[in-house]
Write a protein that holds these residues in place. Structure first.
Motif, PDB file in Angstrom:
ATOM      1  N   UNK A 165     -40.545 -44.292  -6.101  1.00 30.21           N
ATOM      2  CA  UNK A 165     -40.700 -45.497  -5.911  1.00 30.21           C
ATOM      3  C   UNK A 165     -39.379 -47.014  -5.668  1.00 30.21           C
ATOM      4  N   UNK A 166     -38.152 -46.149  -5.533  1.00 32.10           N
ATOM      5  CA  UNK A 166     -37.470 -46.573  -5.305  1.00 32.10           C
ATOM      6  C   UNK A 166     -37.310 -46.773  -3.418  1.00 32.10           C
ATOM      7  N   UNK A 167     -37.845 -45.729  -2.804  1.00 31.35           N
ATOM      8  CA  UNK A 167     -38.546 -46.568  -1.919  1.00 31.35           C
ATOM      9  C   UNK A 167     -39.602 -47.493  -1.249  1.00 31.35           C
ATOM     10  N   UNK A 168     -40.702 -47.660  -1.994  1.00 31.92           N
ATOM     11  CA  UNK A 168     -41.798 -48.494  -2.088  1.00 31.92           C
ATOM     12  C   UNK A 168     -40.950 -50.235  -2.842  1.00 31.92           C
ATOM     13  N   UNK A 169     -40.187 -49.933  -3.194  1.00 33.00           N
ATOM     14  CA  UNK A 169     -39.765 -50.826  -3.946  1.00 33.00           C
ATOM     15  C   UNK A 169     -39.275 -52.301  -2.955  1.00 33.00           C
ATOM     16  N   UNK A 170     -37.891 -51.338  -2.105  1.00 35.36           N
ATOM     17  CA  UNK A 170     -37.087 -51.592  -0.634  1.00 35.36           C
ATOM     18  C   UNK A 170     -37.566 -52.009   0.009  1.00 35.36           C
ATOM     19  N   UNK A 171     -38.849 -51.300   0.552  1.00 41.08           N
ATOM     20  CA  UNK A 171     -39.514 -51.330   0.990  1.00 41.08           C
ATOM     21  C   UNK A 171     -40.538 -53.325   1.211  1.00 41.08           C
ATOM     22  N   UNK A 172     -40.629 -53.514  -0.234  1.00 40.37           N
ATOM     23  CA  UNK A 172     -40.884 -54.910  -0.365  1.00 40.37           C
ATOM     24  C   UNK A 172     -42.397 -55.138   0.249  1.00 40.37           C
ATOM     25  N   UNK A 173     -42.718 -56.607   0.646  1.00 41.39           N
ATOM     26  CA  UNK A 173     -43.740 -56.240   0.660  1.00 41.39           C
ATOM     27  C   UNK A 173     -44.776 -56.117   2.148  1.00 41.39           C
ATOM     28  N   UNK A 174     -43.857 -54.923   2.897  1.00 44.65           N
ATOM     29  CA  UNK A 174     -44.307 -54.605   4.110  1.00 44.65           C
ATOM     30  C   UNK A 174     -45.510 -53.781   3.277  1.00 44.65           C
ATOM     31  N   UNK A 234     -51.894 -53.008   1.178  1.00 45.57           N
ATOM     32  CA  UNK A 234     -51.335 -53.244   0.071  1.00 45.57           C
ATOM     33  C   UNK A 234     -50.196 -53.578   0.514  1.00 45.57           C
ATOM     34  N   UNK A 235     -49.581 -53.963  -0.304  1.00 47.46           N
ATOM     35  CA  UNK A 235     -47.562 -54.511  -0.216  1.00 47.46           C
ATOM     36  C   UNK A 235     -47.464 -52.808  -0.503  1.00 47.46           C
ATOM     37  N   UNK A 236     -46.017 -52.694  -0.141  1.00 48.11           N
ATOM     38  CA  UNK A 236     -45.425 -50.974  -0.579  1.00 48.11           C
ATOM     39  C   UNK A 236     -44.844 -51.508  -2.114  1.00 48.11           C
ATOM     40  N   UNK A 237     -44.472 -52.277  -2.204  1.00 50.05           N
ATOM     41  CA  UNK A 237     -43.868 -53.072  -3.535  1.00 50.05           C
ATOM     42  C   UNK A 237     -44.703 -53.256  -4.447  1.00 50.05           C
ATOM     43  N   UNK A 238     -45.211 -52.082  -5.510  1.00 53.29           N
ATOM     44  CA  UNK A 238     -46.835 -52.147  -6.517  1.00 53.29           C
ATOM     45  C   UNK A 238     -46.231 -51.929  -7.652  1.00 53.29           C
TER      46      UNK A 238
END
Length: 287
Positions: A152-161, A194-198
């Motif tokens: 979850x932290x990895x995806x949040x850090x990646x934002x809209x990638x 889909x953006x990584x931050x989900x």
């Protein structure tokens, strides 16, 4: 390209064949494949192999105080030989042979790479972390420490990638490539754009899909010899490499998006609400 499940199986197969054996020599045929010069390849002669492991998509053969790190890239493979190789012809070959490891009884394996685009790499190092590609690796998705919270932290850090790119970025998560990222996203019923931050629910669904997809592939590859792994990987795919075929889940036609150097496959019904993705790099369909 061999990914985490295949490289894990390759490492296990080689470990069972090589551990305790003595290296006669490692001969590098495709000199561009050798990425190191110190220690020299000749330092491997006479060393005893203590094991074969994996770092992401890198094979690591420990021999004496040294390590042979091999990245098979897109078209590389390992071919075991039960007999000594034929004598050299005297002229360098332009074939697929990149390197040849010969044990003290003449058996061993060949490292081959098909095609004209050569990106396979072989490094002889004292520490695996001396290989830049290994030093840059992100966490292993099947390690016990790779929890849902970590993901979850990895995806949040990646934002809209885009999530497809995050899954296959070796510096973020090690071992997943183009094929298994397609399969994971199909299992999760999620668009590759889909953006990584989900949301927390989507993150949990994607995490579960990652774990089940990789572990199922590992189970299928377990115990297989290197010669059987390519066909097993291909047969186990639901969407990757199956453009134009029917999705085994819903029956829709599997489609693809072509990029400059790769393609992705997906099912519109399962992953994008029935809408086909535009087949260009700037596509931004999110759900």
């Amino acid at each position: 390209m061999p990914e985490l499940p295949e490289v894990t199986a390759l490492a296990a197969d080689l470990d069972s064949r090589l551990t305790g054996r003595v290296i006669d020599r490692l001969t590098v045929v495709a000199f561009a494949a050798l990425k190191t010069f110190d220690p020299p390849v000749s330092a491997l002669s006479g060393t005893t192999i203590s094991g074969v492991t994996r770092h992401g998509k890198f094979l690591d053969i420990a021999a004496g105080d040294l390590h042979i790190a091999i990245h098979l890239a897109r078209a590389g493979w390992i071919r075991w030989r039960d007999a000594p190789p034929p004598p050299p012809t005297g002229r360098p070959s332009k074939g697929p042979l990149a390197a040849r490891l010969i044990l003290d009884d003449g058996t061993g394996f060949d490292v081959t790479e098909a095609g004209t685009k050569k990106s396979l790499s072989i490094s002889v190092v004292r520490d695996p972390a001396d290989v830049p590609g290994i030093a840059r690796l992100g966490p292993d998705p099947l390690d016990e420490s790779f929890t849902l919270d970590v993901f979850s932290r990895i995806l949040q850090d990646a934002g809209r990638a885009q999530i497809k790119g995050i899954l296959r970025n070796q510096g973020i998560i090690a071992g997943i490539g183009n094929a298994y990222s397609d399969e994971i996203l199909h299992t999760a019923r999620m668009s590759p754009f889909k953006p990584a931050a989900m949301s927390a629910d989507d993150t949990a669904r994607l995490y579960d899909a990652m774990q089940s997809t990789l572990r199922d592939a590992l189970a299928r590859a377990d115990g297989l010899a290197a010669s059987e792994l390519k066909s097993e990987k291909k047969q186990g795919m639901q969407v990757h490499g199956r453009t134009g075929e029917l999705c085994p889940v819903c029956g829709d036609t599997v489609r693809q998006v072509i990029f400059a150097d790769s393609t992705l496959q997906y099912c519109p019904t399962c992953q994008t609400g029935g809408k086909p993705l535009a087949d260009r790099v700037l596509s931004r369909l999110l759900k």
